[in-house]
Design a protein around this motif. Structure first.
Motif, PDB file in Angstrom:
ATOM      1  N   ASP A 217       0.852  -1.189   0.000  1.00  0.00           N
ATOM      2  CA  ASP A 217       0.000   0.000   0.000  1.00  0.00           C
ATOM      3  C   ASP A 217       0.892   1.244   0.000  1.00  0.00           C
ATOM      4  N   VAL A 218       0.457   2.276  -0.705  1.00  0.00           N
ATOM      5  CA  VAL A 218       1.221   3.530  -0.753  1.00  0.00           C
ATOM      6  C   VAL A 218       0.723   4.447   0.356  1.00  0.00           C
ATOM      7  N   ILE A 219       1.635   4.862   1.221  1.00  0.00           N
ATOM      8  CA  ILE A 219       1.300   5.760   2.327  1.00  0.00           C
ATOM      9  C   ILE A 219       1.765   7.164   1.952  1.00  0.00           C
ATOM     10  N   ASN A 220       0.816   8.090   1.778  1.00  0.00           N
ATOM     11  CA  ASN A 220       1.155   9.483   1.484  1.00  0.00           C
ATOM     12  C   ASN A 220       1.381  10.224   2.800  1.00  0.00           C
ATOM     13  N   THR A 221       2.548  10.806   2.951  1.00  0.00           N
ATOM     14  CA  THR A 221       2.907  11.423   4.229  1.00  0.00           C
ATOM     15  C   THR A 221       3.374  12.861   4.056  1.00  0.00           C
ATOM     16  N   ARG A 222       3.263  13.603   5.156  1.00  0.00           N
ATOM     17  CA  ARG A 222       3.899  14.914   5.291  1.00  0.00           C
ATOM     18  C   ARG A 222       4.978  14.757   6.351  1.00  0.00           C
ATOM     19  N   VAL A 223       6.172  15.253   6.062  1.00  0.00           N
ATOM     20  CA  VAL A 223       7.316  14.996   6.942  1.00  0.00           C
ATOM     21  C   VAL A 223       7.940  16.316   7.393  1.00  0.00           C
ATOM     22  N   LEU A 224       8.163  16.434   8.694  1.00  0.00           N
ATOM     23  CA  LEU A 224       8.928  17.542   9.262  1.00  0.00           C
ATOM     24  C   LEU A 224      10.273  16.990   9.700  1.00  0.00           C
ATOM     25  N   LEU A 235       6.799  19.960  19.417  1.00  0.00           N
ATOM     26  CA  LEU A 235       5.881  20.140  18.301  1.00  0.00           C
ATOM     27  C   LEU A 235       4.950  18.941  18.162  1.00  0.00           C
ATOM     28  N   THR A 236       5.515  17.744  18.344  1.00  0.00           N
ATOM     29  CA  THR A 236       4.699  16.528  18.256  1.00  0.00           C
ATOM     30  C   THR A 236       3.643  16.509  19.357  1.00  0.00           C
ATOM     31  N   ASP A 237       4.033  16.877  20.561  1.00  0.00           N
ATOM     32  CA  ASP A 237       3.073  16.901  21.685  1.00  0.00           C
ATOM     33  C   ASP A 237       1.955  17.898  21.412  1.00  0.00           C
ATOM     34  N   ALA A 238       2.310  19.056  20.823  1.00  0.00           N
ATOM     35  CA  ALA A 238       1.299  20.083  20.543  1.00  0.00           C
ATOM     36  C   ALA A 238       0.255  19.560  19.565  1.00  0.00           C
ATOM     37  N   VAL A 239       0.701  18.805  18.558  1.00  0.00           N
ATOM     38  CA  VAL A 239      -0.225  18.260  17.569  1.00  0.00           C
ATOM     39  C   VAL A 239      -1.102  17.185  18.206  1.00  0.00           C
ATOM     40  N   ARG A 240      -0.504  16.318  19.002  1.00  0.00           N
ATOM     41  CA  ARG A 240      -1.258  15.227  19.613  1.00  0.00           C
ATOM     42  C   ARG A 240      -2.288  15.757  20.620  1.00  0.00           C
ATOM     43  N   GLU A 241      -1.964  16.865  21.287  1.00  0.00           N
ATOM     44  CA  GLU A 241      -2.893  17.449  22.245  1.00  0.00           C
ATOM     45  C   GLU A 241      -4.043  18.149  21.543  1.00  0.00           C
ATOM     46  N   GLY A 242      -3.872  18.384  20.242  1.00  0.00           N
ATOM     47  CA  GLY A 242      -4.929  19.027  19.479  1.00  0.00           C
ATOM     48  C   GLY A 242      -4.906  20.531  19.520  1.00  0.00           C
ATOM     49  N   ARG A 244      -2.685  22.472  18.095  1.00  0.00           N
ATOM     50  CA  ARG A 244      -2.235  23.028  16.818  1.00  0.00           C
ATOM     51  C   ARG A 244      -2.263  21.927  15.762  1.00  0.00           C
ATOM     52  N   SER A 245      -2.427  22.338  14.493  1.00  0.00           N
ATOM     53  CA  SER A 245      -2.415  21.367  13.402  1.00  0.00           C
ATOM     54  C   SER A 245      -0.980  21.077  12.970  1.00  0.00           C
ATOM     55  N   PHE A 246      -0.799  19.944  12.326  1.00  0.00           N
ATOM     56  CA  PHE A 246       0.542  19.578  11.863  1.00  0.00           C
ATOM     57  C   PHE A 246       1.085  20.612  10.877  1.00  0.00           C
ATOM     58  N   LEU A 247       0.247  21.096   9.970  1.00  0.00           N
ATOM     59  CA  LEU A 247       0.715  22.068   8.973  1.00  0.00           C
ATOM     60  C   LEU A 247       1.184  23.356   9.632  1.00  0.00           C
ATOM     61  N   HIS A 248       0.453  23.840  10.639  1.00  0.00           N
ATOM     62  CA  HIS A 248       0.872  25.065  11.329  1.00  0.00           C
ATOM     63  C   HIS A 248       2.185  24.855  12.076  1.00  0.00           C
ATOM     64  N   VAL A 249       2.303  23.700  12.722  1.00  0.00           N
ATOM     65  CA  VAL A 249       3.538  23.383  13.450  1.00  0.00           C
ATOM     66  C   VAL A 249       4.724  23.326  12.489  1.00  0.00           C
ATOM     67  N   ALA A 250       4.546  22.650  11.357  1.00  0.00           N
ATOM     68  CA  ALA A 250       5.635  22.506  10.384  1.00  0.00           C
ATOM     69  C   ALA A 250       6.034  23.857   9.817  1.00  0.00           C
ATOM     70  N   GLU A 251       5.040  24.688   9.489  1.00  0.00           N
ATOM     71  CA  GLU A 251       5.330  26.001   8.912  1.00  0.00           C
ATOM     72  C   GLU A 251       6.118  26.869   9.891  1.00  0.00           C
ATOM     73  N   ASP A 252       5.691  26.901  11.148  1.00  0.00           N
ATOM     74  CA  ASP A 252       6.395  27.711  12.149  1.00  0.00           C
ATOM     75  C   ASP A 252       7.810  27.203  12.377  1.00  0.00           C
ATOM     76  N   ALA A 253       7.987  25.881  12.390  1.00  0.00           N
ATOM     77  CA  ALA A 253       9.313  25.305  12.648  1.00  0.00           C
ATOM     78  C   ALA A 253      10.295  25.677  11.547  1.00  0.00           C
ATOM     79  N   VAL A 254       9.837  25.637  10.309  1.00  0.00           N
ATOM     80  CA  VAL A 254      10.718  25.957   9.183  1.00  0.00           C
ATOM     81  C   VAL A 254      11.132  27.425   9.214  1.00  0.00           C
TER      82      VAL A 254
END
Length: 353
Positions: A217-224, A235-242, A244-254
């Motif tokens: 199976d092909v798994i489409n992923t977004r990677v930070l 950042l991972t804890d923030a996403v899991r707690e709900g 912040r979204s993964f996209l917002h976390v990734a954008e801020d980190a970059v």
């Protein structure tokens, strides 16, 4: 008129004999040729030269256009103890030399220093070993390909490298230092290797698919990807707690990483390859799953699953299975092979098996 032509040629020939015999520098040689020009003002006389990399010598030629002559006369002189004509233009080569760029030679020893991290990159080492194993098997089985199969491999090479026009292809060849014949030879080797894969594992593909289809199976992923392990955990804890979204976390980190090392990108992974990098209990994937931080060398990865594409019906499924089975066959061959590295730390190379 013939006497004039003969006089110019004879005078230039005498000049070249003196230049070649004495091995004078270009500046001095030009002075001598200028003296000949002054005696024959109606003739065009041009001096050119080549520095011979083979023995460090210099070879002069004169191009002459006598007055009234329809053409150009080329003159050169080679003394008995000079570099023979067949060796002119050859480049010296030694076992200790790996690369020459614009006349600058890189010895193997220096290359090893530049590639010191090679011994921590097992996939590259294995590819070198696998190339030898494949070549040996191709010779043993006497596998040949026809022109159509080679052309298909050439087309595939061009497509994968984005060489969609003849101009793109010629530009890439010039940049890489490869000739069209070299590209064709490379394609021929790839075509023979593809045929070898089918011969070695082709009969096992359908049977393997019956019990392992979902692994492809092909798994489409977004990677930070970030070098800051502490930040990756936060950042991972923030996403899991709900919160912040993964996209917002990734954008801020970059944008907050002034070093530019933090990156965000999309990646397609086959299920079995992605699972191999995860904890043992992470064998199933669904949209919305978040994994990480995962250590990958000096970097940490946080992986967000976007979607899952079932393998069944995928036109590339069979090729993926052939590749996996052939890799397994190569692993068995590496275990049985006698491998001798002629450079690098011997103990480290054992890991390449």
């Amino acid at each position: 008129m013939l006497e004039t032509h003969h006089s110019v040629v004879t005078d230039v020939l005498s000049c070249l004999e003196g230049i070649a015999k004495e091995g004078v520098a270009p500046s001095q040689a030009h002075g001598r040729v200028n003296a000949v020009r002054s005696r024959h003002p109606a003739a065009s006389i041009e001096l050119i030269w080549d520095d011979q990399a083979f023995d460090g010598s210099r070879h002069y030629d004169a191009l002459i256009r006598p007055p009234g002559f329809q053409g150009t006369v080329s003159l050169s002189v080679c003394h008995d103890d000079a570099l023979p004509w067949p060796l002119r233009g050859l480049q010296p080569w030694r076992d200790s030399e790996l690369l020459r760029v614009n006349g600058i030679v890189m010895p193997v020893e220096n290359a090893i220093r530049h590639l010191d991290l090679l011994w921590q990159r097992k996939p590259l080492m294995r590819r070198l070993i696998d190339s030898c194993l494949i070549e040996a098997e191709l010779e043993r089985r006497q596998i040949e390909v026809d022109e159509a199969e080679v052309q298909t491999a050439v087309n595939d090479l061009r497509r994968r490298r984005g060489l969609l026009t003849a101009a793109d292809t010629h530009a890439w060849l010039a940049e890489s230092g490869m000739s069209m014949q070299g590209l064709t030879d490379l394609a021929g080797r790839l075509a023979r290797a593809a045929k070898l894969r089918e011969i070695v594992v082709g009969e096992d593909v359908e049977r393997y698919l019956e019990s392992h289809c979902d692994e492809f199976d092909v798994i489409n992923t977004r990677v930070l990807q970030t070098p800051d392990a502490r930040a990756a955990r936060q950042l991972t804890d923030a996403v899991r707690e709900g919160s912040r979204s993964f996209l917002h976390v990734a954008e801020d980190a970059v944008f907050s990483d002034s070093s530019g090392r933090t990156q965000f990108f999309y990646r397609k992974e086959l299920r079995h390859r992605l699972a191999a990098r995860m904890p043992e209990d992470s064998l199933s994937f669904s949209a919305g799953d978040l994994f990480g931080p995962l250590d990958e060398g000096d970097e940490c990865l946080v992986i967000d699953v976007v979607s899952v594409e079932p393998a069944m019906g995928n036109p590339h499924l069979r090729g993926a299975v052939v590749t996996r089975l052939f890799e397994s066959w190569l692993r068995e061959q590496r275990q049985k092979a006698r491998i001798e590295w002629f450079w690098g730390p011997n103990r480290a190379t054992q890991a390449a098996r």
